[in-house]
Design a protein around this motif. Structure first.
Motif, PDB file in Angstrom:
ATOM      1  N   GLU A 178       0.816  -1.206   0.000  1.00 60.32           N
ATOM      2  CA  GLU A 178       0.000   0.000   0.000  1.00 60.32           C
ATOM      3  C   GLU A 178       0.856   1.265   0.000  1.00 60.32           C
ATOM      4  N   GLN A 179       2.149   1.130   0.236  1.00 60.20           N
ATOM      5  CA  GLN A 179       3.051   2.278   0.243  1.00 60.20           C
ATOM      6  C   GLN A 179       3.474   2.611  -1.190  1.00 60.20           C
ATOM      7  N   PRO A 180       4.057   3.816  -1.419  1.00 59.27           N
ATOM      8  CA  PRO A 180       4.431   4.208  -2.791  1.00 59.27           C
ATOM      9  C   PRO A 180       5.319   3.197  -3.503  1.00 59.27           C
ATOM     10  N   ALA A 181       6.346   2.686  -2.828  1.00 56.43           N
ATOM     11  CA  ALA A 181       7.226   1.707  -3.471  1.00 56.43           C
ATOM     12  C   ALA A 181       6.467   0.437  -3.823  1.00 56.43           C
ATOM     13  N   GLY A 182       5.569   0.010  -2.930  1.00 55.92           N
ATOM     14  CA  GLY A 182       4.776  -1.179  -3.191  1.00 55.92           C
ATOM     15  C   GLY A 182       3.801  -0.976  -4.332  1.00 55.92           C
ATOM     16  N   CYS A 183       3.207   0.208  -4.425  1.00 51.16           N
ATOM     17  CA  CYS A 183       2.293   0.512  -5.534  1.00 51.16           C
ATOM     18  C   CYS A 183       3.030   0.522  -6.864  1.00 51.16           C
ATOM     19  N   TYR A 184       4.278   0.984  -6.840  1.00 52.13           N
ATOM     20  CA  TYR A 184       5.118   1.002  -8.040  1.00 52.13           C
ATOM     21  C   TYR A 184       5.347  -0.422  -8.549  1.00 52.13           C
TER      22      TYR A 184
END
Length: 261
Positions: free
Chosen positions: A19-25
């Motif tokens: 759910e974090q930016p790196a994970g969404c990427y």
């Protein structure tokens, strides 16, 4: 009870990381690639194991689709719109009959599983002959892999510390032992391991550069394999020939013999 669930939980803290930016990427690249792969795989039964944040079977045209997961609380969106959910705490014992599934997708399951070999054996058991398997994992030989190793030394982890990155080469060896033939492996996500959208966007230019100049150094890989059965060969439709009576067959043979003289 709480300690027991934490002990048996095959994937720890990865759901919230997605759910974090790196994970969404990472999730965006994998979702796009999965949509391309699963749309061309035909059959009747498809199964996604773990990570409901990624709707791995969204583009699949198979009539029956299932999702096995350990919890419903870490998911984004409505799981009921994705696929029927089979709840279980141990991916090493799948509640499906042997040779009953046409497609299995493992999104970041093996690297966070307590017994990755047993999970693979269970997957091989439930797959039909010539069934498909898709595995996604973090690439050990990448900037993200180096960041994970540095985090273990410093104590400042970028990814969940329980994860054990499995190289693509090692994964191929594991699959080969199970008579799984690897057809293709894709690598993606070449931006450095930043935790904010701002910096990930600034390095978006590295995607095309990475795909061209260092394709095997992507942060994640997606591997597609087929279950092979030794001694099994695919053949075309069997033609039925009308069997001649014995007397008629002898007359035909004599006729051919006389013509040959």
């Amino acid at each position: 009870m709480e300690n027991l669930e934490a002990k048996n939980h095959p994937i720890i803290d990865l759901g919230s990381w997605f759910e974090q930016p790196a994970g969404c990427y990472i999730r965006a690249w994998e979702q796009a690639r999965l949509d391309q792969l699963t749309a061309d795989i035909f059959g009747y039964n498809a199964l996604q194991i773990g990570q409901p944040q990624i709707n791995a079977l969204a583009a699949s045209r198979m009539p029956h689709k299932w999702l096995t997961t350990t919890t419903l609380t870490n998911s984004r969106g409505n799981l009921k719109e994705q696929a029927p959910v089979a709840m279980l705490l141990d991916f090493a014992e799948l509640p499906f009959a042997s040779q009953s599934i046409d497609l299995v997708v493992l999104p970041h399951v093996l690297e966070f599983a307590a017994e990755p070999h047993q999970v693979l054996r269970e997957v091989e058991r439930i797959l039909i002959p010539e069934g498909r398997l898709i595995i996604s994992g973090f690439n050990r030989t990448s900037l993200w892999g180096a960041r994970q190793m540095a985090g273990r030394l410093s104590g400042h982890h970028f990814l969940p510390k329980e994860g054990e990155f499995i190289s693509a080469t090692r994964m191929k060896d594991w699959l080969k032992l199970l008579n799984m033939e690897v057809r293709h492996t894709d690598f993606g996500c070449y931006a450095p391991p930043y935790q904010t959208d701002k910096w990930l966007q600034r390095f978006s230019f590295m995607e095309k550069i990475g795909e061209r100049w260092w394709p095997y150094l992507g942060s994640v890989y997606m591997m597609q394999a087929i279950k092979r059965i030794k001694g099994m060969h695919l053949v075309g439709p069997v033609r039925k020939y009308k069997r001649l009576p014995r007397r008629q067959a002898v007359q035909l043979a004599n006729k051919v013999h006389k013509q040959g003289k």
